[in-house]
Design an enzyme around this catalytic site. Structure first.
Site, PDB file in Angstrom:
ATOM      1  N   ARG A 206      34.703 -23.197 -46.273  1.00  0.00           N
ATOM      2  CA  ARG A 206      34.986 -24.301 -47.184  1.00  0.00           C
ATOM      3  C   ARG A 206      35.754 -25.421 -46.495  1.00  0.00           C
ATOM      4  NH1 ARG A 206      37.869 -21.769 -50.686  1.00  0.00           N
ATOM      5  NH2 ARG A 206      39.864 -22.880 -50.601  1.00  0.00           N
ATOM      6  N   TYR A 259      26.783 -46.172 -62.140  1.00  0.00           N
ATOM      7  CA  TYR A 259      26.110 -44.915 -62.442  1.00  0.00           C
ATOM      8  C   TYR A 259      26.753 -44.287 -63.672  1.00  0.00           C
ATOM      9  CZ  TYR A 259      24.424 -40.121 -61.713  1.00  0.00           C
ATOM     10  OH  TYR A 259      23.859 -38.883 -61.868  1.00  0.00           O
ATOM     11  N   ASP A 332      30.901 -47.996 -53.437  1.00  0.00           N
ATOM     12  CA  ASP A 332      29.765 -47.081 -53.396  1.00  0.00           C
ATOM     13  C   ASP A 332      28.578 -47.880 -52.872  1.00  0.00           C
ATOM     14  OD1 ASP A 332      27.473 -45.556 -53.925  1.00  0.00           O
ATOM     15  OD2 ASP A 332      28.311 -44.676 -55.748  1.00  0.00           O
ATOM     16  N   LYS A 357      20.277 -39.767 -51.471  1.00  0.00           N
ATOM     17  CA  LYS A 357      19.328 -40.878 -51.597  1.00  0.00           C
ATOM     18  C   LYS A 357      18.796 -41.309 -50.227  1.00  0.00           C
ATOM     19  CE  LYS A 357      20.461 -40.784 -56.011  1.00  0.00           C
ATOM     20  NZ  LYS A 357      21.643 -39.881 -56.045  1.00  0.00           N
TER      21      LYS A 357
END
Length: 541
Positions: A206, A259, A332, A357
């Site tokens: 992690r 978004y 972003d 994306k």
């Protein structure tokens, strides 16, 4: 990370290979052909005596670490592996002899020019090379940027973090996938050295993974960032960043167009921690100044271009305004990509991407990333290690694979989207087109100044209602009806149905989402094929 292959090779001497284990029940020979991995002068050929061999890395090894990697992880005791040295089962040989052999061999194989001054620091395991290997000497030559001779983002997208400074010792062109959940220590003293930051290592999956580190270094090179943190999704990156950088009871500023899931998090989750938000139009600089004057704003968080109307924020201006009041700026840049827009160079503190994306680019992986200064990214990294959301190393490999063609894909998508936006704007069955490359776009002047390309997504309103628009979408033959964007395959959706169907028509209208709105993500298909398909679908309504 910029440690050269030659230094990685100098850190270890020869290694052994053994044959594949025989699972047929036959006795495995205890002696037989052995292979020495020492490089010879001249062409590098590794001749295997058996048809199938397994490289066995002895357990006693010292991991090396670049300056940047140590800075990335110093606050949590987690670091990147950039080289390995193993010493057990070696033939008697002095440390000086090992170093001389390795240096000479690699210099002959790779050429002395390739190996010089490409490292940031070296953990020299040849010094004090006693049996317990407990003493580590760090040598720190002058830092030299190994990417300085590359002048294009296209070349950086291919080589940054890999051939030029890859931390995994391998002759493979592609970066290996390191599938492990944990990393071991040979003895307790090694673990204590690691905890007290005298030894560089990974610890737990992690907290870091070698494959993921390579992808992070590649993105950092494209963004011009000191550090990058990859996470399991774009929303994971957004939420972790907001939680880490906006204190309880704090205040942030965001924009109307964004978004939807980000808006939901800001409007419903952050208020539980006493965090308030001011929402402004992307072009409302007076509103931003007022918010900064009236509130103790910690962060200005927005997209540029925004989703789905592709509004553009003047990054340089908002950065100056926010910095004057001590507020951070996060952009972003998912729609822009690191190729079309350099948010950090324009003044932003952090740039965020849904790597799902354009960065991944093949509609086959979920990932998110943030890039910025070492200090800020480390702050988010600390919280990320508590929250989880670690990127799977197989996903990191897909990100690396996708980025090799990023510049080619983005060039094609930029070109197709701009040409189609112009065609759609002139079509009688299209009411309005939203694309920053068009002069009709309200922030076209900003986009021209801060972007080198306008992206592969075009939003537009069909001249009709929900059902007319759905008929247009259904008559398209090339794009998939799906969420997401930025992949090789074209994708189309009606936001009113795909993302806002749970809201009433009146509630959707509050966000500017009308029933006839279409978001079209152009892939890398042939332009003429896409043009023909879109025009025939419009004629069908």
């Amino acid at each position: 990370m910029a440690v050269s292959s030659c230094y990685a090779m100098r850190a270890f001497s020869s290694f052994e290979c053994r044959s594949d284990p025989d699972f047929s029940g036959q006795e495995i020979p205890t002696s037989g052909p052995r292979f020495s991995g020492k490089l010879k002068s001249g062409p590098t050929h590794l001749s295997f005596g058996l048809s199938s061999m397994i490289l066995r890395f002895p357990p006693d090894f010292v991991r090396q670490l670049s300056n940047k990697a140590r800075r990335n992880c110093s606050n949590i005791g987690v670091a990147q592996v950039v080289a390995a040295s193993w010493s057990n089962k070696q033939p008697p040989q002095s440390a000086a002899a090992v170093a001389t052999d390795s240096a000479a061999a690699v210099e002959a194989a790779l050429g002395s020019g390739y190996c010089k001054n490409n490292d940031e620091n070296i953990i020299d395991s040849n010094k004090n090379n006693n049996k317990d290997n407990s003493s580590v000497v760090v040598v720190q030559p002058e830092e030299v940027n190994p990417l300085s001779f590359l002048s294009s983002d296209g070349s950086l997208a291919i080589h940054a973090g890999e051939r030029l400074g890859r931390g995994i010792v391998t002759d493979a062109i592609t970066t290996p996938v390191v599938n492990t959940s944990a990393y071991f220590f040979n003895k307790t003293s090694d673990l204590i050295d690691f905890k007290e930051k005298r030894r560089a290592s990974f610890e737990y999956g992690r907290y870091g993974n070698p494959t993921t580190v390579v992808a992070e270094e590649k993105i950092s090179a494209l963004e011009g960032a000191e550090s990058t943190l990859l996470m399991a999704s774009g929303m994971c990156a957004s939420t972790a960043l907001l939680l880490a950088l906006v204190p309880a009871g704090g205040h942030l500023v965001t924009t109307t167009d964004c978004y939807r899931k980000t808006r939901i998090f800001i409007e419903t989750i952050l208020p539980k921690m006493g965090i308030k938000a001011t929402v402004i139009d992307p072009a409302d600089m007076e509103g931003l100044e007022a918010a900064l004057e009236e509130n103790n704003v910690s962060l200005f968080f927005t997209e540029s271009p925004t989703n789905p109307f592709l509004r553009c924020v003047d990054i340089e201006l908002v950065s100056k305004l926010c910095h004057s009041k001590g507020a951070l700026v996060c952009i972003d840049g998912t729609f822009a990509t690191p190729l079309n827009q350099k948010a950090l160079a324009l003044g932003a503190d952090i740039v965020l991407h849904s790597a799902t994306k354009f960065i991944g680019g093949h509609n086959d992986v979920l990932a998110g990333c943030i890039s910025g200064s070492q200090e800020l990214i480390s702050t988010v990294r600390n919280l990320h290690h508590i929250l989880g959301g670690a990127l799977n190393p197989n996903a990191a490999y897909l990100i690396l694979r996708g980025m090799k063609t990023l510049h080619l894909r983005v060039q094609q998508q930029n070109s197709t989207a701009l040409r189609m936006a112009e065609i759609l704007e002139a079509h009688p069955k299209v009411k309005h087109v939203y694309y920053p490359g068009l002069k009709s776009h309200p922030e076209h002047h900003i986009a021209v100044r801060q972007m080198t390309g306008f992206g592969g997504v075009v939003s537009f309103e069909v001249d009709g209602d929900l059902h007319t628009t759905a008929k247009f979408v259904d008559n398209l033959k090339i794009p998939y009806i799906a969420p997401s964007f930025g992949g090789c395959e074209s994708i189309v959706d009606q936001p009113a149905i795909m993302s806002y169907w749970d809201l009433s028509q009146a509630e959707r209208a509050k966000y500017g989402i009308f029933d006839n709105l279409v978001r079209f993500s152009f892939g890398v298909e042939d332009f003429e094929d896409l043009k023909t398909d879109v025009l025939q679908a419009l004629e069908a309504i």
